[in-house]
Design an enzyme around this catalytic site. Structure first.
Site, PDB file in Angstrom:
ATOM      1  N   SER A 138       0.856  -1.182   0.000  1.00  0.00           N
ATOM      2  CA  SER A 138       0.000   0.000   0.000  1.00  0.00           C
ATOM      3  C   SER A 138       0.895   1.236   0.000  1.00  0.00           C
ATOM      4  CB  SER A 138      -0.881  -0.046   1.255  1.00  0.00           C
ATOM      5  OG  SER A 138      -1.649   1.125   1.384  1.00  0.00           O
ATOM      6  N   LYS A 163      -1.168  -0.976  -4.315  1.00  0.00           N
ATOM      7  CA  LYS A 163      -2.356  -0.204  -3.912  1.00  0.00           C
ATOM      8  C   LYS A 163      -1.984   1.259  -3.813  1.00  0.00           C
ATOM      9  CE  LYS A 163      -4.724   0.009   0.531  1.00  0.00           C
ATOM     10  NZ  LYS A 163      -5.360  -0.838   1.566  1.00  0.00           N
ATOM     11  N   LYS A 165      -3.177   5.052  -2.722  1.00  0.00           N
ATOM     12  CA  LYS A 165      -4.143   5.788  -1.907  1.00  0.00           C
ATOM     13  C   LYS A 165      -4.640   6.960  -2.727  1.00  0.00           C
ATOM     14  CE  LYS A 165      -4.053   3.696   2.183  1.00  0.00           C
ATOM     15  NZ  LYS A 165      -5.283   3.190   2.836  1.00  0.00           N
ATOM     16  N   ASP A 190      -7.391   2.878  -2.969  1.00  0.00           N
ATOM     17  CA  ASP A 190      -8.097   2.917  -1.681  1.00  0.00           C
ATOM     18  C   ASP A 190      -8.376   4.368  -1.299  1.00  0.00           C
ATOM     19  OD1 ASP A 190      -9.096   2.540   0.875  1.00  0.00           O
ATOM     20  OD2 ASP A 190      -7.264   1.642   1.706  1.00  0.00           O
ATOM     21  N   GLU A 215     -11.247   0.434  -3.212  1.00  0.00           N
ATOM     22  CA  GLU A 215     -11.520   0.128  -1.808  1.00  0.00           C
ATOM     23  C   GLU A 215     -12.166   1.326  -1.115  1.00  0.00           C
ATOM     24  OE1 GLU A 215      -7.960  -1.280   0.155  1.00  0.00           O
ATOM     25  OE2 GLU A 215      -8.838  -1.125   2.153  1.00  0.00           O
ATOM     26  N   ASP A 240     -13.795  -1.917   3.306  1.00  0.00           N
ATOM     27  CA  ASP A 240     -12.880  -1.991   4.442  1.00  0.00           C
ATOM     28  C   ASP A 240     -13.647  -1.436   5.655  1.00  0.00           C
ATOM     29  OD1 ASP A 240     -10.904  -1.440   6.371  1.00  0.00           O
ATOM     30  OD2 ASP A 240      -9.476  -0.536   5.006  1.00  0.00           O
ATOM     31  N   LYS A 264      -9.793  -6.999   8.366  1.00  0.00           N
ATOM     32  CA  LYS A 264      -8.800  -6.524   9.336  1.00  0.00           C
ATOM     33  C   LYS A 264      -9.277  -6.980  10.701  1.00  0.00           C
ATOM     34  CE  LYS A 264      -7.330  -2.311   6.962  1.00  0.00           C
ATOM     35  NZ  LYS A 264      -7.487  -0.829   6.937  1.00  0.00           N
ATOM     36  N   GLY A 292      -4.074  -4.097   6.291  1.00  0.00           N
ATOM     37  CA  GLY A 292      -3.035  -3.775   7.267  1.00  0.00           C
ATOM     38  C   GLY A 292      -3.315  -2.450   7.945  1.00  0.00           C
TER      39      GLY A 292
END
Ligand code: OSB
Ligand code: MG
Length: 370
Positions: A138, A163, A165, A190, A215, A240, A264, A292
């Site tokens: 990420s 991934k 952000k 995400d 996400e 998430d 998670k 994570g």
């Protein structure tokens, strides 16, 4: 055989992250971690970690709320009871509402001890069968040039997916830029809940970049927005923050608000809830992966175990220890080779906690006895 815990130690650590990590909700550059150490009557030691952030920017819990709920509610509950199975903790703590990160931190200790008692690696004790798990990475919001360097580095190291952000105003540019440089890389984005209902068509237009998933574009309780976007786009939506309970997962699946769930342990309250969510996801054809929260080695050990379950078909966010910490507090550290982590075969969590390294980061500790 029953597990009885005779002492619990809370350790509060301040740990500087090896990187500056920017998401739609802010910048993280260190962690304020609570570790839970539980010692059984038989002298076995179980560890758990609170993944709450310092401030309530990801969800509503914080390091301070976790400390308060552990010390006032959950530790007395664990010290007063005997456990034939860790799932017993989930049922007797049900009357404590929410506070799932606090619950997960202490539940982990019971699973660790329980697996040690049975001489089983944690992954086996919870029903996992894989001997390696696939991982991705990420990446922080950052300028395009450094983003590209990071993508290249992790692709070359063998990480299985990247991934990015994203946030409103910073989505199509980085995605298009990375996609152009790496046409075949497994890529996802995400948003950490940053978008509004009005952004649906903008997000649906990202379809052309062939993302593995988007996400958590909207707020955790924006079920209809997720559903509408999923109906409009062929890009899978992954939830998430929205998935806090088994009921949330059931609703998301029924509403077709997502095709993928990021599991998670902290967000859902531990391993027992994760096993339940895994079961309904598998029955419904929903793909899973383990997210994570910048865990120390202790949290990473549990992430690795959960990722061995059937149903976890997509690469997780558990990157190597060295990406986050120098040093990590476990031995051996988590190593990633060709995008794989080898699942430890020793009983319990499978990584030793190095107390000397814990002490380097520790600010205070508190002892609780029956
Ligand atoms: O949304 O997955 C998230 C980190 C902190 C809080 C939320 C998230 C993340 C990450 C980083 O994406 C995952 C990691 O590398 O541990
Ligand atoms: Mg996320």
């Amino acid at each position: 055989m029953k597990m009885k815990i005779r002492e619990i130690v809370l350790h509060r650590l301040h740990m500087p992250l090896q990187m500056r990590f920017e998401t739609s909700f802010g910048v993280e550059s260190d962690r304020d971690v609570i570790l839970v150490e539980a010692i059984s009557e038989d002298g076995l030691i179980g560890w758990g970690e609170s993944v709450a952030l310092k401030r309530p920017l990801y969800n509503e819990e914080t390091t301070d709320t976790v400390f308060a709920i552990l010390s006032r509610e959950l530790i007395p509950l664990v010290l007063e009871n005997e456990f034939s199975h860790p799932a017993h903790f989930t049922s007797i703590s049900e009357h404590i509402r929410g506070n799932r990160m606090a619950k997960s931190a202490i539940e982990a200790c019971l699973w660790d001890i329980w697996a040690q008692e049975q001489s089983l690696p944690l992954a086996r004790a919870i029903g996992g069968h894989k001997s390696v798990v696939d991982v991705g990475v990420s990446l922080s919001i950052q300028p395009l040039e450094s983003l590209l360097l990071e993508v290249r580095r992790y692709v070359e190291e063998g990480y299985r997916r990247i991934k990015l952000k994203i946030k409103p105003g910073w989505d199509e540019r980085p995605i298009a830029f990375v996609r152009e440089a790496f046409p075949d890389v497994q890529l996802m984005a995400d948003a950490n809940s940053a978008y509004k209902h009005a952004d649906i068509s903008h997000l649906a237009n990202l379809e052309k970049y062939n993302l593995m998933m988007i996400e958590q574009p909207f707020l955790e309780d924006a079920w209809e927005s997720h559903q509408e976007l999923q109906e409009l786009t062929s890009t899978p939506i992954c939830l998430d923050e929205s998935i806090r309970t088994l009921d949330d997962a059931t609703r998301a699946i029924r509403m077709k608000a997502c095709k993928i769930i990021n599991v998670k342990l902290g967000r859902i309250g531990g391993i027992q809830p994760a096993l339940e969510i895994t079961n309904i996801a598998r029955e419904s054809g929903i793909a899973l992966w383990c997210g994570g929260m910048f865990e120390t080695g202790i949290g990473r050990a549990f992430n690795i175990a959960i990722a061995t379950l059937e149903g976890f078909t997509l690469p997780g966010d558990t990157a190597a220890s060295s990406r986050y910490w120098k040093p990590d507090i476990i031995e051996p550290e988590v190593m990633v080779e060709k995008g794989h982590i080898h699942v430890p075969s020793r009983p319990g969590r499978g990584y030793e906690v190095n107390l000397e390294k814990v002490a380097r980061y520790q600010q205070r500790q508190w002892h609780f006895r029956h």
